[in-house]
Write a protein that holds these residues in place. Structure first.
Motif, PDB file in Angstrom:
ATOM      1  N   GLY A  39       0.823  -1.212   0.000  1.00 14.90           N
ATOM      2  CA  GLY A  39       0.000   0.000   0.000  1.00 14.90           C
ATOM      3  C   GLY A  39       0.852   1.253   0.000  1.00 14.90           C
ATOM      4  N   CYS A  40       1.925   1.255   0.787  1.00 13.70           N
ATOM      5  CA  CYS A  40       2.839   2.405   0.817  1.00 13.70           C
ATOM      6  C   CYS A  40       3.463   2.643  -0.558  1.00 13.70           C
ATOM      7  N   LEU A  41       3.920   1.565  -1.189  1.00 12.55           N
ATOM      8  CA  LEU A  41       4.549   1.697  -2.499  1.00 12.55           C
ATOM      9  C   LEU A  41       3.560   2.202  -3.547  1.00 12.55           C
ATOM     10  N   ILE A  42       2.340   1.676  -3.513  1.00 16.33           N
ATOM     11  CA  ILE A  42       1.344   2.051  -4.513  1.00 16.33           C
ATOM     12  C   ILE A  42       0.922   3.510  -4.356  1.00 16.33           C
ATOM     13  N   PHE A  43       0.597   3.920  -3.137  1.00 15.28           N
ATOM     14  CA  PHE A  43       0.138   5.298  -2.946  1.00 15.28           C
ATOM     15  C   PHE A  43       1.272   6.302  -3.139  1.00 15.28           C
ATOM     16  N   LEU A  53       7.721   2.109  -8.859  1.00 12.35           N
ATOM     17  CA  LEU A  53       7.130   1.969  -7.531  1.00 12.35           C
ATOM     18  C   LEU A  53       5.785   1.270  -7.595  1.00 12.35           C
ATOM     19  N   LEU A  54       4.953   1.647  -8.557  1.00 10.77           N
ATOM     20  CA  LEU A  54       3.638   1.028  -8.704  1.00 10.77           C
ATOM     21  C   LEU A  54       3.775  -0.454  -9.042  1.00 10.77           C
ATOM     22  N   LEU A  55       4.700  -0.787  -9.920  1.00 16.11           N
ATOM     23  CA  LEU A  55       4.895  -2.183 -10.299  1.00 16.11           C
ATOM     24  C   LEU A  55       5.347  -3.018  -9.103  1.00 16.11           C
ATOM     25  N   LEU A  56       6.293  -2.496  -8.327  1.00 14.15           N
ATOM     26  CA  LEU A  56       6.751  -3.218  -7.142  1.00 14.15           C
ATOM     27  C   LEU A  56       5.621  -3.402  -6.133  1.00 14.15           C
ATOM     28  N   GLY A  57       4.813  -2.344  -5.950  1.00 14.12           N
ATOM     29  CA  GLY A  57       3.699  -2.449  -5.014  1.00 14.12           C
ATOM     30  C   GLY A  57       2.695  -3.500  -5.437  1.00 14.12           C
TER      31      GLY A  57
END
Length: 218
Positions: A149-153, A176-180
């Motif tokens: 959630g932290c990575l996505i937001f 960051l979105l891909l890792l999240g």
């Protein structure tokens, strides 16, 4: 012909000036490198504490409230981890501001102009919404989904900011979105994804930005 070329050059100069005034170009690549190093150092200390915890990281593969394999927030995070997180964030923030301030002086651009305010607003909205969502995850003991959630937001916040600063920032947000998203299928291993996203990706991004925009003026 020379007058026509001069006219074209003038139009290009005006376009560049308009582009410069509409974007926050003082964001320093060294800020990204410093933030990434802080994140890696924090992750290294946090990993040692988690390894010494009574439950392994792999035990966080459930989000059920009453499941026996779910550990408490105190057992997972612990006061030392919270202190590491706070110190890491503070150190990264201070260093990022310091390098950005130094770059703003070199480029003769205001560090707190109208464009900088737009950047902050566009960063703040996903971060605030994400913070509320993460607090709800904690309330429901869904600890394994906090890291993705932290990575996505944060990735969404960076993507929002890229509209008003260097366009290359979008590639950092995509990473960051891909890792999240991948982390959603590897619940409980967030410390590694955090280190990769907040650490390695920031260092790579910062190094590229420094080489492309700041190397000649160093």
């Amino acid at each position: 012909m020379s007058d026509q070329n001069h006219h074209l050059n003038t139009l290009q100069d005006i376009k560049q000036m308009m582009e410069r005034s509409s974007r926050f170009i003082s964001l320093s690549g060294l800020s990204g490198i410093a933030a990434g190093i802080c994140a890696l150092i924090g992750a290294w200390f946090a990993h040692g504490i988690i390894d010494n915890n009574r439950s392994s990281i792999a035990n966080l593969k459930t989000i059920h409230h009453n499941d026996d394999s779910t550990i408490s927030l105190a057992a997972y995070m612990g006061n030392p981890l919270m202190q590491i997180a706070a110190l890491t964030f503070l150190a990264a923030l201070v260093l990022a501001f310091a390098f950005t301030y130094l770059r703003s002086r070199k480029t003769n651009t205001p560090i707190w102009g109208s464009t900088a305010r737009r950047v902050m607003i566009n960063v703040a909205i996903p971060m605030i919404v994400g913070g509320i969502y993460l607090l709800k995850l904690i309330e429901n003991e869904a600890y394994g989904y906090i890291a993705p959630g932290c990575l996505i937001f944060y990735g969404l916040a960076v993507l929002n900011a890229s509209k008003y600063t260097l366009p290359e920032l979008r590639y950092l947000s995509f990473g960051l979105l891909l890792l999240g998203i991948i982390n959603l299928w590897y619940v409980g291993y967030g410390i590694y994804f955090w280190a990769m996203g907040f650490g390695v990706l920031h260092i790579i991004y910062g190094a590229i930005m420094w080489w492309k925009y700041e190397r000649s003026s160093a």
